[in-house]
Design a protein around this motif. Structure first.
Motif, PDB file in Angstrom:
ATOM      1  N   VAL A 238       0.892  -1.165   0.000  1.00 11.66           N
ATOM      2  CA  VAL A 238       0.000   0.000   0.000  1.00 11.66           C
ATOM      3  C   VAL A 238       0.933   1.218   0.000  1.00 11.66           C
ATOM      4  N   ARG A 239       1.096   1.838  -1.176  1.00 13.42           N
ATOM      5  CA  ARG A 239       2.087   2.910  -1.288  1.00 13.42           C
ATOM      6  C   ARG A 239       1.434   4.266  -1.032  1.00 13.42           C
ATOM      7  N   SER A 240       2.050   5.068  -0.183  1.00 18.85           N
ATOM      8  CA  SER A 240       1.477   6.373   0.160  1.00 18.85           C
ATOM      9  C   SER A 240       1.719   7.385  -0.966  1.00 18.85           C
ATOM     10  N   VAL A 241       0.930   8.439  -0.923  1.00 15.09           N
ATOM     11  CA  VAL A 241       1.075   9.507  -1.918  1.00 15.09           C
ATOM     12  C   VAL A 241       2.470  10.113  -1.835  1.00 15.09           C
ATOM     13  N   THR A 242       2.954  10.334  -0.621  1.00 17.04           N
ATOM     14  CA  THR A 242       4.289  10.955  -0.477  1.00 17.04           C
ATOM     15  C   THR A 242       5.396  10.107  -1.092  1.00 17.04           C
ATOM     16  N   GLU A 243       5.185   8.818  -1.165  1.00 15.05           N
ATOM     17  CA  GLU A 243       6.249   7.967  -1.701  1.00 15.05           C
ATOM     18  C   GLU A 243       5.892   7.414  -3.087  1.00 15.05           C
ATOM     19  N   GLY A 244       5.005   8.140  -3.788  1.00 14.12           N
ATOM     20  CA  GLY A 244       4.764   7.802  -5.190  1.00 14.12           C
ATOM     21  C   GLY A 244       3.546   6.946  -5.443  1.00 14.12           C
ATOM     22  N   GLY A 245       2.718   6.683  -4.403  1.00  8.60           N
ATOM     23  CA  GLY A 245       1.533   5.858  -4.604  1.00  8.60           C
ATOM     24  C   GLY A 245       0.251   6.658  -4.499  1.00  8.60           C
ATOM     25  N   GLY A 246      -0.833   5.961  -4.089  1.00  8.71           N
ATOM     26  CA  GLY A 246      -2.134   6.613  -4.052  1.00  8.71           C
ATOM     27  C   GLY A 246      -2.772   6.611  -2.675  1.00  8.71           C
ATOM     28  N   PHE A 247      -2.124   6.021  -1.667  1.00  8.95           N
ATOM     29  CA  PHE A 247      -2.731   5.913  -0.340  1.00  8.95           C
ATOM     30  C   PHE A 247      -2.613   7.242   0.407  1.00  8.95           C
ATOM     31  N   GLU A 248      -3.784   7.773   0.792  1.00  8.72           N
ATOM     32  CA  GLU A 248      -3.775   9.081   1.446  1.00  8.72           C
ATOM     33  C   GLU A 248      -4.005   8.972   2.943  1.00  8.72           C
ATOM     34  N   GLY A 249      -4.196   7.754   3.440  1.00  8.40           N
ATOM     35  CA  GLY A 249      -4.521   7.582   4.854  1.00  8.40           C
ATOM     36  C   GLY A 249      -3.283   7.641   5.744  1.00  8.40           C
ATOM     37  N   SER A 250      -3.521   7.397   7.032  1.00  6.43           N
ATOM     38  CA  SER A 250      -2.434   7.467   8.008  1.00  6.43           C
ATOM     39  C   SER A 250      -1.843   6.081   8.241  1.00  6.43           C
ATOM     40  N   ALA A 251      -0.712   6.064   8.953  1.00  2.41           N
ATOM     41  CA  ALA A 251      -0.074   4.794   9.307  1.00  2.41           C
ATOM     42  C   ALA A 251      -1.014   3.963  10.181  1.00  2.41           C
ATOM     43  N   ASP A 252      -1.765   4.632  11.068  1.00  2.63           N
ATOM     44  CA  ASP A 252      -2.668   3.881  11.946  1.00  2.63           C
ATOM     45  C   ASP A 252      -3.816   3.239  11.150  1.00  2.63           C
ATOM     46  N   GLU A 253      -4.292   3.954  10.127  1.00  4.22           N
ATOM     47  CA  GLU A 253      -5.350   3.363   9.269  1.00  4.22           C
ATOM     48  C   GLU A 253      -4.810   2.140   8.533  1.00  4.22           C
ATOM     49  N   LEU A 254      -3.560   2.234   8.104  1.00  2.00           N
ATOM     50  CA  LEU A 254      -2.945   1.100   7.421  1.00  2.00           C
ATOM     51  C   LEU A 254      -2.834  -0.082   8.385  1.00  2.00           C
ATOM     52  N   ALA A 255      -2.531   0.234   9.653  1.00  2.00           N
ATOM     53  CA  ALA A 255      -2.431  -0.818  10.673  1.00  2.00           C
ATOM     54  C   ALA A 255      -3.770  -1.542  10.817  1.00  2.00           C
ATOM     55  N   THR A 256      -4.865  -0.771  10.853  1.00  2.00           N
ATOM     56  CA  THR A 256      -6.197  -1.370  10.983  1.00  2.00           C
ATOM     57  C   THR A 256      -6.478  -2.299   9.804  1.00  2.00           C
ATOM     58  N   PHE A 257      -6.133  -1.839   8.619  1.00  3.87           N
ATOM     59  CA  PHE A 257      -6.355  -2.641   7.409  1.00  3.87           C
ATOM     60  C   PHE A 257      -5.543  -3.939   7.477  1.00  3.87           C
ATOM     61  N   LEU A 258      -4.260  -3.827   7.868  1.00  8.39           N
ATOM     62  CA  LEU A 258      -3.407  -5.025   7.926  1.00  8.39           C
ATOM     63  C   LEU A 258      -3.930  -6.030   8.948  1.00  8.39           C
ATOM     64  N   ARG A 259      -4.467  -5.495  10.048  1.00  2.36           N
ATOM     65  CA  ARG A 259      -5.011  -6.398  11.065  1.00  2.36           C
ATOM     66  C   ARG A 259      -6.209  -7.164  10.498  1.00  2.36           C
ATOM     67  N   ALA A 260      -7.007  -6.452   9.710  1.00  3.99           N
ATOM     68  CA  ALA A 260      -8.168  -7.109   9.081  1.00  3.99           C
ATOM     69  C   ALA A 260      -7.694  -8.164   8.079  1.00  3.99           C
ATOM     70  N   VAL A 261      -6.618  -7.866   7.335  1.00  5.72           N
ATOM     71  CA  VAL A 261      -6.069  -8.839   6.381  1.00  5.72           C
ATOM     72  C   VAL A 261      -5.574 -10.064   7.154  1.00  5.72           C
ATOM     73  N   ALA A 262      -4.870  -9.801   8.288  1.00  5.07           N
ATOM     74  CA  ALA A 262      -4.316 -10.913   9.087  1.00  5.07           C
ATOM     75  C   ALA A 262      -5.435 -11.832   9.584  1.00  5.07           C
ATOM     76  N   ALA A 263      -6.576 -11.217   9.918  1.00  4.78           N
ATOM     77  CA  ALA A 263      -7.696 -12.005  10.447  1.00  4.78           C
ATOM     78  C   ALA A 263      -8.240 -12.976   9.403  1.00  4.78           C
ATOM     79  N   THR A 264      -7.955 -12.744   8.138  1.00  2.00           N
ATOM     80  CA  THR A 264      -8.445 -13.640   7.079  1.00  2.00           C
ATOM     81  C   THR A 264      -7.491 -14.805   6.834  1.00  2.00           C
ATOM     82  N   ASP A 265      -6.377 -14.806   7.547  1.00  2.00           N
ATOM     83  CA  ASP A 265      -5.345 -15.827   7.355  1.00  2.00           C
ATOM     84  C   ASP A 265      -4.608 -15.689   6.036  1.00  2.00           C
ATOM     85  N   ALA A 266      -4.719 -14.523   5.400  1.00  2.00           N
ATOM     86  CA  ALA A 266      -3.992 -14.297   4.146  1.00  2.00           C
ATOM     87  C   ALA A 266      -2.500 -14.341   4.442  1.00  2.00           C
TER      88      ALA A 266
END
Ligand code: NAP
Length: 514
Positions: free
Chosen positions: A66-94
């Motif tokens: 998930v690449r942030s806007v500052t580093e050349g991507g499109g993600f505009e959210g915060s590090a904490d929002e990314l953490a929430t998303f990753l936790r949800a991904v982890a819960a799927t056993d991905a």
């Protein structure tokens, strides 16, 4: 082994089918990892399960990014929002093989560090930083700090190359790494860092798929594997370059790399773009030659550096061939294993070889006064032709005629234009990506259109595109034409012989560029 990772953007759930097809084609072409660039997913409701499916169906091990806007991507959210998303991904056993987390977010957010820690134990961490503007001033300190992060399995450092020299610094970082590392440069100038990543011991290089680049300067998997023989490159591989600006359309990598492969020579030829100007040429050459591990063994030189190439070799005490000396320009540099330099000019004999007529006693309207013009004049005058020089910049034309110092070469006079046997274009007018791609140099320089109709032959040096406006005008006037690729092939074959002593297959090369 250095992996090829194809980087594929997936912006929404409905893109998954197409993205999967691009990934499969890239894996088929030689990629071993698939980076799923899912910059927009953290903000999509219920996205974690779909992302898990994406990872599960991936045709090769995946990197989830998930690449942030500052580093050349499109993600505009915060590090904490990314953490929430990753936790949800982890819960799927991905279980992607790697997640890519930006170092800036990593040090900022405890929640993000905790979320990465909760991922499946087989998921590795790529800790990354990307400078979209250029080399960060504190590059070395960042490299040390990132490698000191215990959780990082791989450290990734990427910045925009401002010169060909940046690539050498990326290789230097790789040489001194203390853990697996990716060091790449973005932009047209950064291609060597991508192609030679394996030779320098990089963990992986990124390539693009038919979905397009996710970072500026990536080449596609097929080009990387087939043209540049990524898999075969070793630290000992000899490097050749095509130096010029612009060189995006150069055919040299296509033919010379085929020549190396067919002749079983452990070498690769890459675009080494060098910005305009003597200072930039000199500085780049000095750096490239001063690093023995780069193993630079030869260069094709094109617009606008042919005169610089001659000067550089002369000032370095290298050998200069007679024809390069007479032309005052070199299009070929040969670099010996001991670093000895030699400059030559293969444009000059290539023009005579492909002219299709004996120029002795002919009258030539020579358009242009740059490097190619010098080569043309030197060879035509030697062959007994009389040359009138027409150029946009009068001073440059006058200086050229003066240096040629031969009564057979004079300044063209627009008030006294008569029929010419040969009209020879050496300007970059009509060249794709050049200053005037739609221009006809005869018109631009104020010559009457009938010089094309009355000429015995119109010779076009520009080879991209094949049908320049000048070629089209000559064909319309039923005047015999020699197009730029004939000269290109003839001069490239001579270059290859000078570097390797081997004879390439001209038929094969012609097929490749047709
Ligand atoms: P160069 O040294 O940069 O010279 C460029 C020439 O083009 C100069 O005479 C310049 O005039 C003229 N020019 C540029 N923009 C112009 C414009 N808008 N209107 C009129 N004239 C313009 O380049 P070079 O090395 O001689 O190469 C010239 C061309 O030949 C390039 O397209 C190159 O790809 C081609 N070439 C092809 C082969 C081949 O193998 N087929 C080999 C060599 C060169 P000023 O002096 O007024 O700037």
């Amino acid at each position: 082994m250095t992996f090829i990772a194809v980087s594929i953007p997936v912006n929404a759930p409905e893109d998954i089918g197409v993205a999967m097809a691009h990934a499969a084609a890239s894996v088929e072409a030689g990629a071993e990892l698939v980076e799923w660039r899912i910059d927009d997913w953290p903000s999509i409701e219920g996205s974690a399960a779909v992302v898990a499916g994406l990872v599960g169906d991936s045709p090769a091990s995946s990197i989830l990014t998930v690449r942030s806007v500052t580093e050349g991507g499109g993600f505009e959210g915060s590090a904490d929002e990314l953490a929430t998303f990753l936790r949800a991904v982890a819960a799927t056993d991905a279980c992607p093989r790697y997640v890519d987390i930006e170092y800036a977010m990593w040090i900022e957010s405890e929640a993000l560090r905790a979320a990465v820690d909760e991922l499946h134990e087989d998921v590795g961490l790529i800790l990354s930083m990307h400078d979209m503007l250029g080399r960060p001033d504190d590059l070395l300190r960042r490299a040390v700090d990132m490698q000191a992060e215990e959780a990082a399995d791989v450290v990734k450092i990427v910045w925009r190359a401002r010169s060909t020299r940046d690539n050498l610094e990326a290789f230097e970082l790789l040489r001194h790494r203390s853990k697996p590392m990716i060091a790449l440069c973005m932009g047209e100038l950064g291609l060597p860092s991508r192609v030679l990543a394996g030779r320098a011991g990089g963990f992986l290089t990124f390539a693009s798929s038919a979905a397009g680049e996710t970072a500026d300067g990536q080449c596609d998997v097929t080009t990387l594997v087939q043209r540049y023989r990524f898999r075969a490159l070793r630290p000992e591989t000899m490097v050749y370059g095509i130096v010029g600006w612009p060189i995006t359309h150069s055919l040299s990598p296509i033919v010379h790399n085929e020549g190396f492969t067919s002749a079983g020579i452990d070498a690769v030829l890459l675009p080494l773009p060098v910005l305009k100007g003597w200072e930039s040429f000199k500085a780049t050459m000095a750096v490239l030659l001063s690093d023995p591990s780069f193993n630079l063994r030869g260069l094709c030189v094109t617009v606008p550096h042919k005169e610089h190439a001659l000067r550089f070799v002369r000032e370095a005490g290298g050998a200069v061939s007679d024809i390069a000396e007479r032309a005052g320009a070199a299009n070929t540099i040969v670099i010996g294993p001991d670093g000895a330099l030699a400059a030559d000019n293969t444009d000059a004999p290539a023009i005579i070889e492909t002219l299709g007529c004996d120029p002795s006693g002919s009258r030539v309207a020579l358009l242009g006064a740059g490097g190619a013009a010098r080569a043309a004049i030197a060879s035509l005058v030697e062959a007994g032709a009389r040359v009138d020089v027409f150029n946009r910049g009068a001073e440059r034309a006058a200086a050229l005629v003066e240096t040629m110092d031969n009564p057979m070469c004079t300044l063209g006079d627009l008030d006294e234009v008569s029929g010419y046997d040969i009209v020879l274009n050496t300007t970059s007018v009509g060249m794709e990506g050049g200053p005037e791609p739609d221009g006809n140099p005869v018109e631009d320089l104020g010559l009457p259109a009938w010089v094309i109709e009355e000429a015995g032959v119109v010779y076009e040096c520009v080879y991209a595109p094949r049908r320049t406006p000048l070629v089209r005008a000559a064909l319309a006037a039923d005047t015999p034409v020699v197009t730029g690729e004939a000269m290109f092939l003839a001069q490239a074959i001579r270059q290859f012989r000078l570097w390797t002593g081997c004879e390439p297959s001209s038929d094969r090369w012609r097929q490749l560029i047709d």
